[in-house]
Design an enzyme around this catalytic site. Structure first.
Site, PDB file in Angstrom:
ATOM      1  CE1 TYR A 133      52.059  32.678  53.146  1.00  0.00           C
ATOM      2  CE2 TYR A 133      49.093  33.337  54.467  1.00  0.00           C
ATOM      3  CZ  TYR A 133      50.925  32.322  54.098  1.00  0.00           C
ATOM      4  OH  TYR A 133      50.796  31.933  55.552  1.00  0.00           O
ATOM      5  CD  GLU A 136      34.516  37.867  44.281  1.00  0.00           C
ATOM      6  OE1 GLU A 136      35.753  37.669  43.404  1.00  0.00           O
ATOM      7  OE2 GLU A 136      35.134  37.747  45.562  1.00  0.00           O
ATOM      8  CB  SER A 148      39.600  34.706  52.611  1.00  0.00           C
ATOM      9  OG  SER A 148      39.433  33.906  51.319  1.00  0.00           O
ATOM     10  CB  CYS A 161      42.125  35.831  46.197  1.00  0.00           C
ATOM     11  SG  CYS A 161      43.063  36.474  47.515  1.00  0.00           S
ATOM     12  CG  LEU A 162      44.455  29.941  48.188  1.00  0.00           C
ATOM     13  CD1 LEU A 162      44.928  29.993  49.147  1.00  0.00           C
ATOM     14  CD2 LEU A 162      43.360  29.164  47.850  1.00  0.00           C
ATOM     15  CG  ASN A 203      40.344  38.653  52.779  1.00  0.00           C
ATOM     16  OD1 ASN A 203      40.922  38.447  53.850  1.00  0.00           O
ATOM     17  ND2 ASN A 203      39.629  37.498  53.130  1.00  0.00           N
ATOM     18  N   GLY A 254      40.371  31.386  48.740  1.00  0.00           N
ATOM     19  CA  GLY A 254      40.487  30.731  50.516  1.00  0.00           C
ATOM     20  C   GLY A 254      41.302  31.072  51.241  1.00  0.00           C
ATOM     21  CG  HIS A 263      38.424  39.085  46.925  1.00  0.00           C
ATOM     22  ND1 HIS A 263      37.595  37.551  46.430  1.00  0.00           N
ATOM     23  CD2 HIS A 263      38.946  38.785  47.218  1.00  0.00           C
ATOM     24  CE1 HIS A 263      38.323  37.025  47.068  1.00  0.00           C
ATOM     25  NE2 HIS A 263      39.597  37.449  47.277  1.00  0.00           N
ATOM     26  CD  GLN A 280      47.291  33.805  47.136  1.00  0.00           C
ATOM     27  OE1 GLN A 280      47.409  32.983  47.942  1.00  0.00           O
ATOM     28  NE2 GLN A 280      48.154  35.106  47.789  1.00  0.00           N
TER      29      GLN A 280
HETATM   30  N1  LIG Z   1      40.714  35.820  50.016  1.00  0.00           N
HETATM   31  C1  LIG Z   1      41.785  34.847  49.327  1.00  0.00           C
HETATM   32  O1  LIG Z   1      41.803  34.081  48.292  1.00  0.00           O
HETATM   33  C2  LIG Z   1      43.474  35.198  50.417  1.00  0.00           C
HETATM   34  C3  LIG Z   1      44.289  33.927  49.427  1.00  0.00           C
HETATM   35  C4  LIG Z   1      45.533  33.795  50.363  1.00  0.00           C
HETATM   36  N2  LIG Z   1      44.808  32.714  51.839  1.00  0.00           N
HETATM   37  C5  LIG Z   1      45.938  34.919  51.262  1.00  0.00           C
HETATM   38  O2  LIG Z   1      46.004  35.580  52.620  1.00  0.00           O
HETATM   39  O3  LIG Z   1      46.580  35.547  50.892  1.00  0.00           O
END
Ligand SMILES: NC(=O)CC[C@H](N)C(=O)O
Length: 353
Positions: free
Chosen positions: A287, A325, A45, A242-243, A284, A215, A323, A246
């Site tokens: 967005y 994990e 990411s 995370c991603l 992390n 991601g 996260h 989204q």
């Molecule tokens: N760790 C991630 O999956 C980050 C998701 C996306 N790239 C963001 O910055 O929000």
């Protein structure tokens, strides 16, 4: 005499010490994690970003591949107050520029006040401030990296066997290794598919659940993953981290927006609205989900109220912005993976045609 320069989008050029040489550019972000530098530096990411560690000493327990989250170093460069030789040699060996002996408090304050920004780095015996400025000026915003998934995804489907308790189809948008192992350790077989897999590719593995991974970059640039979610919505249980949260939200009719400087660290407090309990989480991201579409907010960030968990009983969807994990960070939320597998067992296979 300095042998490294960090050029910021606001016009400043900071002097530093070169620990791994090279010239590069990326979006300047910071993590407040005080441990887990191997995991962060191999987290996909962070692709196209320059990672500043606010914790002052990075590398004090060496470098072990067992702790890596992917096979390579993912950020474009690393900045710390003090990097140990172990980390500097690792990054130099990977061709990733690294600098230290810089006031990282100033960098963190700048990013907090002005937002994540374009940054250029020039490090090594011949580096000049102008080299760093030229890199910074060539730096594109994250959203311009429209095919960033190609940098971090598997190119061919790969199976990780966990005992056959469930079949998980994972869209690999830059998956951390420990997300995959959190599922295999619970008995699932994880079919890791390229980020641009088609609905047919997903159906071919006869999944019990669709999982959209974490991601890098702007989630709106993952059009193929959104199309897969759209295709299977209501037919196949879905989960995302995370991603993944989204992309799923956006595909179901919600939306995302860029945050000013994001959340990166291992002590972000998250409140579950159903139990009123707060857990510490690893994060992390830059967005966040804005409009949740048909999904219900189940968890929020205690610091700024942003969406941390979403759910839909009707659509069998469960997602997290943070996260669960860990790696690095607290293990408070590992139970998320049990919930995902409970979803998986509840529904029969989607037949491949
Ligand atoms: N760790 C991630 O999956 C980050 C998701 C996306 N790239 C963001 O910055 O929000």
């Amino acid at each position: 005499m300095s042998d490294a320069y960090i050029a910021l989008a606001d016009g400043r050029v900071l002097e530093a010490r070169a620990r791994a040489p090279g010239r590069t550019r990326g979006e300047l972000v910071f993590t407040t994690a005080y441990t887990g530098y191997e995991e962060s530096l191999t987290d996909p990411s962070y692709a196209e970003q320059i990672l500043t560690f606010s914790y002052p000493l990075i590398g004090n327990y060496g470098v072990r591949t067992e702790r890596f989250e992917s096979e390579s170093v993912q950020p474009r460069a690393a900045i710390a107050r003090e990097l140990t030789d172990d980390v500097a040699e690792w990054l130099a060996g990977e061709g990733v520029p690294a600098v230290d002996h810089v006031d990282t408090r100033e960098i963190v304050t700048t990013v907090r006040e002005e937002g994540a920004m374009a940054c250029g780095i020039a490090a090594g015996p011949d580096a000049t401030p102008d080299d760093a400025v030229a890199e910074m000026e060539a730096c594109e915003p994250m959203s311009a990296h429209t095919d960033i998934g190609a940098q971090v995804s598997v190119s061919e489907p790969t199976v990780h066997e966990g005992g056959g308790a469930a079949d998980v189809a994972m869209l690999d948008c830059g998956a951390k290794g420990s997300i995959i192992s959190s599922l295999t350790e619970r008995g699932a077989d994880v079919h890791v598919l390229p980020y641009d897999a088609t609905p047919e590719d997903v159906a071919a593995v006869e999944p019990d659940v669709l999982f959209v991974s974490n991601g890098p970059g702007d989630p709106e640039n993952f059009a193929a993953a959104k199309a897969v979610v759209d295709e299977f919505a209501g037919e196949l249980p879905m989960a995302g981290i995370c991603l993944g949260q989204q992309v799923i939200t956006s595909a179901l009719g919600g939306s995302t927006e860029k945050m000013m400087f994001g959340h990166r660290g291992v002590n972000q407090p998250v409140k579950d609205l159903r139990t009123d309990k707060v857990v510490m989480t690893t994060q992390n991201h830059g967005y966040t989900v804005d409009d949740t579409g048909p999904l219900e907010v189940t968890q929020v960030n205690v610091n700024d109220d942003t969406v941390e968990g979403l759910d839909s009983e009707e659509l069998d969807v469960i997602t997290r912005q943070y996260h669960p994990e860990a790696n690095p960070g607290p293990h408070d939320s590992l139970g998320f993976f049990d919930e995902v597998l409970e979803l998986a067992e509840a529904t029969p296979h989607v037949a491949a045609d």
